[in-house]
Scaffold this motif. Structure first.
Motif, PDB file in Angstrom:
ATOM      1  N   VAL A 112       0.839  -1.197   0.000  1.00  0.00           N
ATOM      2  CA  VAL A 112       0.000   0.000   0.000  1.00  0.00           C
ATOM      3  C   VAL A 112       0.877   1.252   0.000  1.00  0.00           C
ATOM      4  N   ILE A 161       2.625   1.687  -3.439  1.00  0.00           N
ATOM      5  CA  ILE A 161       1.736   2.167  -4.490  1.00  0.00           C
ATOM      6  C   ILE A 161       1.344   3.617  -4.229  1.00  0.00           C
ATOM      7  N   GLY A 170       4.004   5.908  -5.198  1.00  0.00           N
ATOM      8  CA  GLY A 170       4.329   5.932  -6.616  1.00  0.00           C
ATOM      9  C   GLY A 170       5.382   4.871  -6.858  1.00  0.00           C
ATOM     10  N   LEU A 171       4.988   3.761  -7.492  1.00  0.00           N
ATOM     11  CA  LEU A 171       5.892   2.619  -7.669  1.00  0.00           C
ATOM     12  C   LEU A 171       7.235   3.054  -8.228  1.00  0.00           C
ATOM     13  N   TYR A 200      -1.128  -2.490 -10.049  1.00  0.00           N
ATOM     14  CA  TYR A 200      -2.130  -1.681  -9.360  1.00  0.00           C
ATOM     15  C   TYR A 200      -3.446  -2.431  -9.226  1.00  0.00           C
ATOM     16  N   LEU A 219      -3.133  -5.101  -6.540  1.00  0.00           N
ATOM     17  CA  LEU A 219      -3.183  -4.612  -5.168  1.00  0.00           C
ATOM     18  C   LEU A 219      -4.568  -4.097  -4.786  1.00  0.00           C
TER      19      LEU A 219
END
Lengths: 294, 336
Positions: free
Chosen positions: A230, A233, A236-237, B118, B121
């Motif tokens: 969390v 992500i 910002g990966l 994304y 997740l």
């Protein structure tokens, strides 16, 4: 007022641990462009290694932390060789590597359970004693030590990435793999290095968390891997500064929820928060562009 | 591949599918035990879920991990309808499917604009939210950690447990066949073609005007409808539904079924469900080892058999077809 200070105290401690966990994800994602889901199990493994070194052998806490970093770092290289390297470059390898690292994570977690049993184990304290501030807040030196260790590790990582040749090579591979390769960086060795570093960071995060919880069990990694994801992500990966900011924001948010709404609401609130963030700002804090969101 | 080979291959396909169906229909008569019937019923139900999951994860390239959440949501819906309103199980199944479809839109509208990691997740986040909401439910509307029990179980008539289970099995098998036919139609429709083109060459597909987001939402909804229906059927089969149905180990076992069978293939999920479920039953005494074995098998399959166990079987079938062609070619050369 005292409630707020409690939130800030807990939030900083959590943030310091999440930062290490999320840096592990982000380093690997930044360089290799895939999510290494074995990190949750390696996080747990790190905690058990430190438990053996400091708890059962009675060596100082610092030996436990260094031992966890080194041994789990080597395990990370093993994971890379077994489960990732054969897949790199195959069509659809991003999802294939997610599944294979998830599988390896399950295997590691089950092995931990076979060796140390499914029950909780007591984790030794790093430093004892505490400091009472006002009527609600009790600052444990233990947690101060946790934050300090995390800061030291992050500073060391920053120096490594910005000042050393290997760090430069990692950043070069993260920016443009082919160009880095053409300029003489051994991409395969960089990948191994990144996996070792990431796994080591996850291991240190695992040690620190279990000292805060004063206990450890084989399944602890899963929910903290989710939190690490969390944070990653949200930050910002692949962006390191975004990840650091995100770790402390999430830590504070989680502390706020657990103080005002109760422990049980932490994960649901966290995920709702993430969903709202991704709908409003899909690139996370660091604002990764749409093309990179793959 | 030349035309006669593919014709023989298609004929072999039909023969093999017919054979598999015959085995499935005759199995209860041969086995005739309550234990095996229970295993077969669960295989049918999980095969439906895995088919629906494979449709989105293997064909549409949506890495959704909310499948089990949708399945359990279907079960909770019908349980609540049955307990509070006294609805019949079939009506509850439809309600469960509709609620799962609506929930999939709640998940899909924010998630499906994103990609890859994304989506993984966010959908896993929804899974965890649902699990926590059921567990946290303090006023016991959803039964908290224990879930909901004592609602109507399937009754398709029959005397004795074997006879009752046999009938339930045939209903489950019929549902599996219907769900598979629906999924087959989708894969071989223009939309299925669009998905394969998106998966294999996204830029080209988008430039040819494939409406990616709308198609993804649509296929996600269809998958959720099937999954919710299966979840409701499962709840009425067990007569209970609880948050333990959302355990991570169960999610992983389902994943292992698709991966080991062959994801992105039509028969893979069914084959994987059968193989993993049977192995699961054999390993019942080794609770610890079984998750470890499935994890290791998953890794080995991804690395050595990317298309799963169906790939070597398909290769075998093609060789058989070639052999038949060769023999037929000797006796009776095909007309030009």
């Amino acid at each position: 007022m005292s409630q707020i200070s409690l939130v800030i105290y807990q939030g900083l401690v959590l943030g310091a641990i999440y930062a290490l966990m999320a840096l592990a994800f982000t380093l690997v994602y930044g360089a290799l462009r895939f999510l290494n889901l074995s990190l949750g199990a390696l996080f747990t493994l790190g905690a058990y290694v430190a438990f053996v070194i400091s708890g059962q052998l009675g060596l100082p806490a610092i030996a436990g932390i260094v031992g966890a970093f080194v041994l789990v770092g080597l395990a990370g290289v093993g994971v890379y060789q077994i489960a990732v390297r054969p897949l790199v470059g195959r069509p659809g390898w991003e999802i294939a590597s997610i599944i294979s690292t998830l599988g390896v994570g399950i295997v590691i977690q089950q092995l931990i359970q076979l060796v140390w049993g499914p029950r909780n184990q007591a984790m030794p304290e790093i430093v004892s004693g505490n400091l009472r501030v006002g009527d609600v807040l009790v600052i444990q030196y233990q947690r101060v030590a946790v934050v300090l260790v995390s800061l030291v590790v992050m500073t060391a990582l920053w120096f490594f990435l910005t000042r050393s040749r290997h760090g430069l090579a990692i950043r070069a591979v993260a920016q443009n793999r082919d160009a880095a390769y053409l300029n003489g960086a051994s991409v395969n060795r960089i990948f191994m290095l990144v996996m070792a570093l990431g796994s080591g960071l996850a291991a240190v995060a695992g040690v620190l968390l279990s000292t805060v919880l004063i206990s450890l069990n084989p399944t602890v990694g899963l929910s903290y891997a989710l939190r690490g994801l969390v944070v990653t992500i949200f930050g910002g990966l692949g962006s390191i500064t975004g990840t650091l900011a995100a770790a402390f924001i999430i830590g504070l948010f989680e502390a706020f929820v657990s103080v005002y709404l109760g422990e049980g609401w932490k994960l649901p609130a966290l995920f709702l928060f993430l969903i709202v963030v991704l709908v409003i700002r899909p690139g996370g804090l660091a604002g990764v562009s749409a093309e990179e969101r793959t | 591949m030349s035309a006669p080979t593919s014709r023989t291959s298609a004929m072999l396909d039909r023969v093999l599918i017919g054979l598999a169906l015959a085995i499935a229909v005759l199995a209860p008569l041969v086995l005739h035990s309550a234990y095996w019937l229970r295993v077969l019923i669960l295989i049918c139900i999980f095969a439906i879920v895995n088919q629906a999951w494979n449709l989105i994860i293997g064909y549409a390239g949506i890495w959704s991990f909310a499948q089990l959440a949708l399945f359990v949501m279907g079960g909770y819906t019908t349980a609540l309808m049955s307990l509070n309103l006294g609805w019949s199980p079939w009506l509850g199944c439809i309600a469960g499917a509709v609620v799962a479809t609506l929930a999939s839109m709640v998940i899909g509208i924010p998630s499906l604009r994103l990609k890859g990691a994304y989506v993984f997740l966010l959908t896993l986040a929804f899974h965890e939210i649902f699990r926590n909401l059921f567990i946290l439910d303090t006023d016991q509307r959803f039964g908290g950690q224990y879930g909901l029990q004592r609602f109507e179980k399937w009754n398709f008539g029959g005397e004795g447990s074997v006879e009752k289970l046999t009938r339930t099995y045939y209903v489950a098998l019929a549902l599996l066949i219907v769900a598979s036919l629906v999924i087959w139609r989708i894969i071989h429709s223009p939309m299925g073609l669009a998905f394969r083109s998106l998966r294999d060459s996204e830029a080209y597909a988008l430039s040819r005007g494939v409406p990616e987001y709308r198609f993804k939402l649509l296929v996600y909804a269809i998958s959720a409808f099937i999954t919710g229906f299966a979840g409701a059927f499962y709840a009425h089969y067990l007569g209970s539904i609880s948050p333990t149905n959302l355990d991570f180990n169960i999610l992983m076992t389902q994943m292992a079924m698709i991966v080991i069978g062959g994801w992105g293939t039509f028969f893979g999920p069914i084959l994987g469900t059968i193989v993993v479920k049977l192995a699961d039953e054999q390993l019942r005494d080794f609770e610890q080892l079984r998750t470890l074995i499935f994890g290791a098998a998953m890794v080995a399959t991804v690395i050595f058999l990317p298309k799963g166990l169906v790939a070597p079987l398909a290769a075998l079938k093609n060789r058989l077809a070639a052999a038949i062609d060769a023999r037929r070619g000797d006796a009776d050369p095909p007309a030009a």
